[in-house]
Design an enzyme around this catalytic site. Structure first.
Site, PDB file in Angstrom:
ATOM      1  N   GLU A  93       1.017  -1.210   0.054  1.00 10.35           N
ATOM      2  CA  GLU A  93      -0.017   0.098   0.255  1.00 10.35           C
ATOM      3  C   GLU A  93       0.655   1.180  -0.245  1.00 10.35           C
ATOM      4  OE1 GLU A  93      -2.188  -1.521   3.742  1.00 10.35           O
ATOM      5  OE2 GLU A  93      -2.176   0.979   4.055  1.00 10.35           O
ATOM      6  N   CYS A 106       3.452   8.654   0.566  1.00 11.80           N
ATOM      7  CA  CYS A 106       4.185   7.815   0.713  1.00 11.80           C
ATOM      8  C   CYS A 106       4.569   6.147   0.725  1.00 11.80           C
ATOM      9  CB  CYS A 106       3.654   7.731   2.687  1.00 11.80           C
ATOM     10  SG  CYS A 106       4.214   6.433   4.142  1.00 11.80           S
ATOM     11  N   CYS A 113       7.118  -6.592   7.306  1.00  7.64           N
ATOM     12  CA  CYS A 113       8.356  -6.541   7.539  1.00  7.64           C
ATOM     13  C   CYS A 113       8.539  -7.113   9.016  1.00  7.64           C
ATOM     14  CB  CYS A 113       7.631  -4.972   8.004  1.00  7.64           C
ATOM     15  SG  CYS A 113       8.968  -4.449   9.604  1.00  7.64           S
ATOM     16  N   CYS A 117       7.300  -4.286  15.782  1.00  5.99           N
ATOM     17  CA  CYS A 117       7.144  -3.217  16.598  1.00  5.99           C
ATOM     18  C   CYS A 117       5.611  -3.655  16.987  1.00  5.99           C
ATOM     19  CB  CYS A 117       7.025  -1.525  15.997  1.00  5.99           C
ATOM     20  SG  CYS A 117       9.133  -1.131  15.376  1.00  5.99           S
ATOM     21  N   CYS A 120       2.022  -1.083  15.372  1.00  5.29           N
ATOM     22  CA  CYS A 120       2.440  -1.404  14.364  1.00  5.29           C
ATOM     23  C   CYS A 120       1.621  -2.744  13.695  1.00  5.29           C
ATOM     24  CB  CYS A 120       3.655  -1.319  13.581  1.00  5.29           C
ATOM     25  SG  CYS A 120       4.000  -1.785  11.349  1.00  5.29           S
ATOM     26  N   CYS A 334      -0.519   2.311   9.138  1.00  9.28           N
ATOM     27  CA  CYS A 334       0.757   1.998   8.768  1.00  9.28           C
ATOM     28  C   CYS A 334       0.118   0.111   8.582  1.00  9.28           C
ATOM     29  CB  CYS A 334       1.231   1.615   8.703  1.00  9.28           C
ATOM     30  SG  CYS A 334       3.012   3.002   8.556  1.00  9.28           S
TER      31      CYS A 334
HETATM   32  N1  SAH Z   1      10.853   0.558   9.619  1.00  9.86           N
HETATM   33  C1  SAH Z   1      10.147   1.993   9.006  1.00  9.86           C
HETATM   34  C2  SAH Z   1       9.194   3.093   8.438  1.00  9.86           C
HETATM   35  C3  SAH Z   1       7.685   2.440   8.547  1.00  9.86           C
HETATM   36  S1  SAH Z   1       6.900   3.098   9.831  1.00  9.86           S
HETATM   37  C4  SAH Z   1      10.588   2.613  11.113  1.00  9.86           C
HETATM   38  O1  SAH Z   1      10.387   1.820  11.649  1.00  9.86           O
HETATM   39  O2  SAH Z   1      10.593   4.200  10.961  1.00  9.86           O
HETATM   40  C5  SAH Z   1       6.263   4.711   9.502  1.00  9.86           C
HETATM   41  C6  SAH Z   1       6.867   5.410  10.954  1.00  9.86           C
HETATM   42  O3  SAH Z   1       5.168   5.077  11.690  1.00  9.86           O
HETATM   43  C7  SAH Z   1       7.700   5.190  11.870  1.00  9.86           C
HETATM   44  O4  SAH Z   1       8.017   6.027  12.962  1.00  9.86           O
HETATM   45  C8  SAH Z   1       6.232   4.282  13.163  1.00  9.86           C
HETATM   46  O5  SAH Z   1       7.243   3.450  14.354  1.00  9.86           O
HETATM   47  C9  SAH Z   1       5.367   4.778  13.213  1.00  9.86           C
HETATM   48  N2  SAH Z   1       4.367   3.655  13.285  1.00  9.86           N
HETATM   49  C10 SAH Z   1       3.597   2.708  12.742  1.00  9.86           C
HETATM   50  N3  SAH Z   1       2.335   1.816  13.170  1.00  9.86           N
HETATM   51  C11 SAH Z   1       1.962   3.005  13.993  1.00  9.86           C
HETATM   52  C12 SAH Z   1       1.063   3.030  14.346  1.00  9.86           C
HETATM   53  N4  SAH Z   1       0.066   2.096  14.691  1.00  9.86           N
HETATM   54  N5  SAH Z   1       0.625   4.642  15.205  1.00  9.86           N
HETATM   55  C13 SAH Z   1       1.665   5.200  14.676  1.00  9.86           C
HETATM   56  N6  SAH Z   1       2.474   5.728  14.571  1.00  9.86           N
HETATM   57  C14 SAH Z   1       3.499   4.247  13.796  1.00  9.86           C
END
Ligand code: SAH
Length: 357
Positions: A93, A106, A113, A117, A120, A334
């Protein structure tokens, strides 16, 4: 033998390739411009190249093309979320956002991935595979074609950890900013990482002008480890050193992303600890109210808490903004759109199987 992916080649590499096929250098330039400037979706579209040449290319090279499976448009702010199918059936996406200063896209850098985290949605099913440079470019190219508007900013903040797909990412950045292609300024390209320290050092040495964003999300190792498995591998002290090195080497200010999770990392003490970290570096902090996903219990911080967190940072002279939430009404977080699609698809498959039995 697997066909070479022609859209991931630099102009110099393409010139060498095509001269091997007995073509003059200007053919390579024409072909490159068809791919990266005129955004052709197949060799057939390259109408000023001979049919013979196009056929030869088709037989020799793989030409990536995405298929748009879904496009949702936010009624709140016009943000559009695209779901694309890759040639092997995998889904990614991408999001298109319109800002005062131009259009921003974006993109995803991997299918799934493996960083894990906790908040996420992209990482819940692990990593499927890396995207090629061409598949990253295609997301931008297809969105440009679909909207009919130029993209001026690109953020690699969709599904995936870009520094876990380093070589393809570098190729992608160089092709995207190349003057013979879309020529998007490197200053308008942001790479977001969860903090793979050795790769941050490597990136600092690439002579790029891109912005590096670090997903920090906590100011102590203990808290960060609760949210992000990568924090067990690299400490915050190591991360800060890498950021300092990146700034000194490139002159580019680092962005810290900090997703505010209610009751987890949003107290005044957290804000103090974050000020302390940020105060010693040339950086900017982007606060993101966490976007809750149904698979986890995390909740967004109260509006007043967010405001007071920001105040505390500002009092400490830290450069801070709250990320405007775009497209809240269209599977904002995301990986949510892809997940919803895949889950719905699984159910359809089950229904089909039952039907066939
Ligand atoms: N892997 C990379 C890029 C992808 S995520 C990274 O970790 O930076 C892009 C951003 O969105 C990151 O800062 C991630 O921590 C954040 N993110 C992911 N899921 C989220 C959510 N549910 N709410 C808020 N931020 C989120």
């Amino acid at each position: 033998m697997e066909k070479k992916d022609i859209k991931s080649l630099t102009l110099a590499e393409l010139q060498e390739e095509l001269s091997g096929l007995g073509e003059k250098p200007f053919r390579a330039k024409q072909c490159y411009e068809w791919m990266h400037k005129k955004l052709a979706r197949s060799f057939e579209e390259m109408t000023n190249l001979s049919k013979d040449f196009r056929e030869k290319c088709g037989n020799t090279y793989h030409y990536t093309a995405l298929q748009m499976v879904d496009c949702q448009e936010s009624k709140l702010d016009g943000t559009r979320k695209f779901l694309f199918q890759l040639a092997d059936g995998n889904m990614v996406e991408s999001v298109w956002m319109r800002y005062k200063h131009g259009n921003s896209v974006c993109i995803s850098s991997q299918v799934g991935c493996r960083m894990g985290c906790k908040f996420c949605a992209s990482t819940l099913d692990g990593l499927e595979r890396n995207l090629t440079a061409s598949e990253m470019l295609d997301q931008i190219y297809d969105i440009t074609l679909a909207t009919g508007e130029r993209v001026s900013n690109v953020v690699v903040m969709g599904t995936g950890e870009p520094l876990d797909n380093y070589d393809n990412l570098l190729r992608f950045i160089r092709l995207l900013s190349d003057e013979n292609g879309l020529h998007i300024s490197q200053r308008n390209i942001t790479i977001s990482t969860c903090g793979i320290v050795p790769k941050m050092y490597e990136l600092a040495g690439e002579r790029l002008q891109i912005t590096l964003a670090l997903s920090l999300h906590a100011a102590t190792d203990e808290k960060r480890q609760q949210l992000m498995p990568i924090a067990n591998r690299y400490s915050i002290a190591e991360l800060m050193e890498a950021c300092d090195h990146y700034f000194k080497k490139t002159g580019r200010r680092i962005t810290f992303e900090y997703s505010l999770v209610g009751g987890v990392n949003d107290s005044d003490q957290d804000a103090e600890a974050l000020s302390h970290l940020a105060g010693s570096l040339c950086c900017h902090i982007n606060l993101i109210p966490v976007n809750p996903i149904k698979e986890r219990e995390f909740v967004q911080s109260e509006g007043t808490r967010i405001a007071s967190f920001k105040n505390k940072l500002e009092k400490n002279k830290i450069n801070v903004t709250i990320r405007r939430e775009m497209g809240r009404d269209i599977d904002g977080a995301c990986g949510q759109l892809r997940r919803r699609y895949l889950n719905a698809h699984k159910e359809t498959d089950c229904v089909k199987n039952v039907f066939h039995n």
